[in-house]
Enzyme design. Structure first.
Site, short mmCIF file in Angstrom:
data_model
loop_
_atom_site.label_atom_id
_atom_site.label_comp_id
_atom_site.label_asym_id
_atom_site.label_seq_id
_atom_site.Cartn_x
_atom_site.Cartn_y
_atom_site.Cartn_z
N GLY A 10 29.07 51.17 50.04
CA GLY A 10 29.73 50.05 49.38
C GLY A 10 29.53 48.72 50.08
O GLY A 10 28.69 48.58 50.98
N GLY A 13 30.37 48.67 53.89
CA GLY A 13 29.40 49.55 54.55
C GLY A 13 28.06 48.85 54.72
O GLY A 13 27.44 48.92 55.79
N TYR A 129 46.56 52.77 42.86
CA TYR A 129 45.75 52.40 44.03
C TYR A 129 46.64 51.91 45.16
O TYR A 129 46.49 52.29 46.32
CB TYR A 129 44.77 51.30 43.61
N ASN A 158 40.55 39.33 49.44
CA ASN A 158 39.51 39.64 48.43
C ASN A 158 38.09 39.49 49.00
O ASN A 158 37.62 38.38 49.21
CB ASN A 158 39.66 38.71 47.22
N LYS A 180 27.59 38.11 35.07
CA LYS A 180 27.75 37.53 33.73
C LYS A 180 27.04 36.18 33.62
O LYS A 180 26.44 35.87 32.59
CB LYS A 180 29.24 37.31 33.43
N ARG A 201 43.15 33.32 44.83
CA ARG A 201 42.75 34.43 45.70
C ARG A 201 42.16 33.87 46.98
O ARG A 201 41.61 32.77 47.00
CB ARG A 201 41.67 35.31 45.02
P1 GDP Z 1 42.49 41.32 41.75
O1 GDP Z 1 42.27 40.30 42.83
O2 GDP Z 1 43.02 42.61 42.26
O3 GDP Z 1 43.36 40.75 40.63
O4 GDP Z 1 41.10 41.75 41.10
P2 GDP Z 1 39.86 41.05 40.39
O5 GDP Z 1 38.87 40.60 41.41
O6 GDP Z 1 39.35 42.06 39.39
O7 GDP Z 1 40.39 39.80 39.56
C1 GDP Z 1 40.79 38.59 40.13
C2 GDP Z 1 41.09 37.55 39.07
O8 GDP Z 1 39.87 37.12 38.46
C3 GDP Z 1 42.03 37.98 37.92
O9 GDP Z 1 42.92 36.91 37.65
C4 GDP Z 1 41.06 38.13 36.74
O10 GDP Z 1 41.68 37.91 35.48
C5 GDP Z 1 40.05 37.02 37.04
N1 GDP Z 1 38.74 37.18 36.38
C6 GDP Z 1 38.11 36.24 35.62
N2 GDP Z 1 36.96 36.72 35.12
C7 GDP Z 1 36.83 37.98 35.61
C8 GDP Z 1 35.83 38.98 35.44
O11 GDP Z 1 34.82 38.82 34.77
N3 GDP Z 1 36.03 40.17 36.11
C9 GDP Z 1 37.14 40.39 36.90
N4 GDP Z 1 37.27 41.57 37.53
N5 GDP Z 1 38.12 39.46 37.03
C10 GDP Z 1 37.97 38.28 36.40
#
Ligand code: GDP
Length: 306
Positions: A10, A13, A129, A158, A180, A201
């Site tokens: 991952g 790692g 989780y 994060n 994307k 974050r």
């Molecule tokens: P989190 O930090 O545990 O909430 O996990 P994520 O990294 O999946 O998401 C962080 C934030 O990014 C959340 O508010 C999502 O709604 C936002 N976000 C916006 N676009 C995306 C996307 O394409 N993928 C993911 N995973 N999150 C997104």
């Protein structure tokens, strides 16, 4: 003195592989299914590790966690139960395992402090989780109490970087956005992002966490979970704009508010880490993202074949 790194295929790692020198064994799914006690024992018999960096876990972004909370709980509990018990039986001298700032109580005081890890329920989006990961703190403390095992837990914010999960359905926000935006740019399409963009974050480059992990392996022997974070918050909206700029994407950006925002913010207190290693310099977000984007673009063909 071999150090076994579990779950080494991952994100973290890959970063550890890049920076570590010496006797490391990087195990992945091909070596053992760590949900199996027997396979875990067989792995430890074969490698005879003296130290373990335990990265193996079932992880995923917000959608994956919402859809499969039972699977996240079950797999993580099994893996962690096996690793601690087998490490104890094989007299491992140090075990480092990983929690995450996303498993703190939803209503915790800010900035998040390790002392508050268990004082309330986690956010509903990652219940399975979060509770399984919180148990790593409990396991470390009780194995230390009863067996004198030197086990510590680290709590990264994060994390992002090369070799992440690039699946746009199950991945975290940084790899999903890079993937994307790459597709939208190359096809002249608009970009669809999730939520409102307001959540904040703390984004940390994987190599920084790898360097801090090696430091903690040698220098940190305390039962208190150690938060690894730069304590710099970035909004999802700013993150999208930053990545779009770095990737020369000028198309339209649509926010899909039917998708979850998750926690609004989870700022963390990095002062214990700062006290231990005051000179540590974090990679700034632009540089880390640039490296990650370059890695993605040059490995694109093999990523989409997976
Ligand atoms: P989190 O930090 O545990 O909430 O996990 P994520 O990294 O999946 O998401 C962080 C934030 O990014 C959340 O508010 C999502 O709604 C936002 N976000 C916006 N676009 C995306 C996307 O394409 N993928 C993911 N995973 N999150 C997104």
């Amino acid at each position: 003195m071999t150090t076994l790194v579990t779950g080494s295929a991952g994100l973290l790692g890959a970063a550890l592989k890049k920076i570590s020198v010496g006797d490391y064994y990087f195990a992945d799914r091909m070596d053992a299914d760590l949900t199996s006690y027997e396979e875990t024992v067989a792995l430890f018999k074969r490698i005879e590790p003296k130290r373990v960096i335990h990265l193996a876990a079932k992880v995923g972004g917000i959608e994956a966690n919402k859809k499969h909370p039972g699977s996240f709980f079950y797999e993580n509990m099994l893996i962690n139960l096996n690793i601690f018990q087998v490490a104890k039986d094989f007299k491992v001298e140090k075990l480092v395992s990983f929690i995450s700032t996303c498993v703190f109580p939803d209503t915790a005081n800010y900035p998040l402090s390790s002392k508050d890890l268990h004082i309330g329920a986690p956010h509903s989006s990652n219940m399975g989780y979060a509770y399984a990961k919180r148990m790593l703190d409990v396991q470390s403390r009780v194995y230390n109490q009863e067996f004198g095992m030197n086990c510590i837990t680290l709590v990264p914010a994060n994390m992002y970087g090369p070799s992440d999960n690039w699946n746009i359905k199950s991945g975290h926000v940084v790899p999903s956005l890079i993937h994307k935006i790459y597709t939208a740019r190359n096809n002249n399409e608009s970009l669809k992002v999730w939520g409102t963009g307001s959540p904040l974050r703390e984004f940390i480059f994987s190599e920084d966490i790898a360097r801090l992990t090696l430091f903690a392996m040698d220098e940190y022997d305390n039962q208190e979970p150690l938060i690894l974070s730069n304590s710099v918050e970035t909004s999802i909206r700013d993150l999208v704009e930053k990545i779009a700029e770095l990737m020369n994407f000028n198309g339209k950006i649509d926010w899909d508010i039917s998708k979850p925002n998750g926690q609004e913010r989870k700022p963390s207190d990095n002062s214990p880490m700062r006290t231990l290693i005051p000179s540590f310099e974090f990679t700034n977000l632009n540089d880390g993202l640039q490296t990650t984007i370059e890695w993605f673009e040059s490995n694109y063909e093999s990523i989409i074949r997976k």
